[in-house]
Design an enzyme around this catalytic site. Structure first.
Site, mmCIF file in Angstrom:
data_model
loop_
_atom_site.group_PDB
_atom_site.id
_atom_site.type_symbol
_atom_site.label_atom_id
_atom_site.label_comp_id
_atom_site.label_asym_id
_atom_site.label_seq_id
_atom_site.Cartn_x
_atom_site.Cartn_y
_atom_site.Cartn_z
ATOM 1 N N GLU A 1 0.844 -1.195 0.000
ATOM 2 C CA GLU A 1 0.000 0.000 0.000
ATOM 3 C C GLU A 1 0.879 1.245 0.000
ATOM 4 O O GLU A 1 1.935 1.278 0.638
ATOM 5 C CB GLU A 1 -0.898 -0.015 1.239
ATOM 6 C CG GLU A 1 -1.965 1.061 1.281
ATOM 7 C CD GLU A 1 -2.951 0.817 2.426
ATOM 8 O OE1 GLU A 1 -3.345 -0.351 2.641
ATOM 9 O OE2 GLU A 1 -3.304 1.781 3.110
ATOM 10 N N ASP B 1 0.162 5.351 0.591
ATOM 11 C CA ASP B 1 -0.931 6.180 1.112
ATOM 12 C C ASP B 1 -0.677 7.680 1.074
ATOM 13 O O ASP B 1 0.361 8.159 1.541
ATOM 14 C CB ASP B 1 -1.171 5.865 2.599
ATOM 15 C CG ASP B 1 -1.744 4.500 2.843
ATOM 16 O OD1 ASP B 1 -2.291 3.908 1.911
ATOM 17 O OD2 ASP B 1 -1.630 4.017 3.986
ATOM 18 N N GLU C 1 -3.148 10.394 2.993
ATOM 19 C CA GLU C 1 -4.354 10.609 3.788
ATOM 20 C C GLU C 1 -4.364 12.053 4.272
ATOM 21 O O GLU C 1 -3.355 12.543 4.800
ATOM 22 C CB GLU C 1 -4.413 9.660 4.992
ATOM 23 C CG GLU C 1 -4.695 8.221 4.618
ATOM 24 C CD GLU C 1 -4.924 7.350 5.838
ATOM 25 O OE1 GLU C 1 -5.989 6.717 5.919
ATOM 26 O OE2 GLU C 1 -4.039 7.305 6.708
#
Length: 289
Positions: free
Chosen positions: A100, A102, A104
């Site tokens: 993953e 990311d 955010e």
């Protein structure tokens, strides 16, 4: 008449050009996956919005999976009092040993800065957080958030300015995301148990619905993974896949240092209390100094 004809021809050309551009739109690239109508693709596929209210958030994913890529998306974040909300935009594979990458965006009280939270998971292991403030208001206009993911490094960029580099540290025994194809995902959701000031500031539902906007998704420089094979074949021209070996030049390295000096607010590789026995091995490679 000649001038009039030329003008009409130019107008037709512009209209055809606009039509051709608009055919490569979000309908073709993305699927709304949840939210019961709270996510919408608008303006003939040029705009996507995610909304959050007290009942539910919403989300989408890419139609394609990718194994390496240089992927851009323009976002405009939830304005005003966005405390408690999280807008997530990330690449991920599936399963307990997933990879993953990311972005955010942690909402905040009106007038307080958003926090841009980044993380990298490989083989199910994450805990590699770096957090930043931004040097602009991300709710006032669209800005471009980019992930370059190739076999040697992952580079997070904002409006073309690199903010983080995660280098392949397999030589140090650190797993690197290179074998699992990943989709793009995005969601807008409520995380007021932790997102804003450690959960001390809760979501003000009188401000709902909260809305984030997306446009100009670009994965043209990415290897689509389908049926066990990649669209980036050995016959691909070196110019079209130069990003597969791209690295930061000296100017970009200086810009990275500028961001990390002035806007980084958390770096796991500097969190001594968290790692009293010494920092994770990849920290030796992933430094801007």
């Amino acid at each position: 008449m000649a001038s009039s004809s030329a003008s009409i021809s130019l107008l037709i050309s512009l209209l055809l050009g606009s039509f051709m551009v608009s055919t490569a739109n979000l309908y073709q690239d993305l699927d709304i996956t949840w939210g019961d109508g709270r996510a919408k693709i608008l303006n003939n596929g040029d705009l996507l919005t995610l909304s959050l209210d007290k009942a539910s958030g919403s989300g989408f994913q890419s139609k394609n999976e990718y194994l390496f890529g240089k992927i851009d998306m323009q976002l405009k974040l939830v304005p005003g009092n966005s405390a408690g909300t999280v807008t997530a935009y990330y690449l991920s594979s599936q399963g307990s040993t997933h990879d993953e990458i990311d972005f955010e965006f942690l909402g905040n009280l009106t007038g307080e800065p958003y926090i841009l939270h980044t993380n990298v998971f490989s083989q199910g292991k994450g805990n590699r957080e770096q957090q930043f403030y931004l040097w602009f208001d991300p709710t006032a206009d669209f800005h471009t958030y980019s992930i370059l993911w190739n076999p040697q490094r992952i580079i997070f960029s904002v409006d073309g300015t690199p903010i983080r580099e995660f280098k392949n540290a397999e030589s140090l025994g650190v797993a690197y995301p290179k074998n699992q194809a990943m989709r793009i995902y995005s969601s807008l959701w409520n995380a007021d148990d932790w997102a804003t000031q450690g959960g001390r500031v809760k979501t003000d539902w009188t401000q709902a619905p909260f809305t984030a906007s997306y446009r100009n998704f670009n994965a043209s420089n990415a290897c689509v993974w389908s049926s066990g094979s990649s669209s980036c074949s050995s016959s691909s021209s070196s110019s079209s896949t130069s990003w597969l070996s791209e690295e930061l030049d000296s100017t970009s390295q200086e810009r990275l240092k500028w961001v990390q000096k002035n806007y980084m607010i958390y770096n796991y590789c500097a969190d001594t209390p968290r790692f009293p026995q010494g920092f994770p091995p990849e920290c030796a490679l992933n430094t801007s100094s």
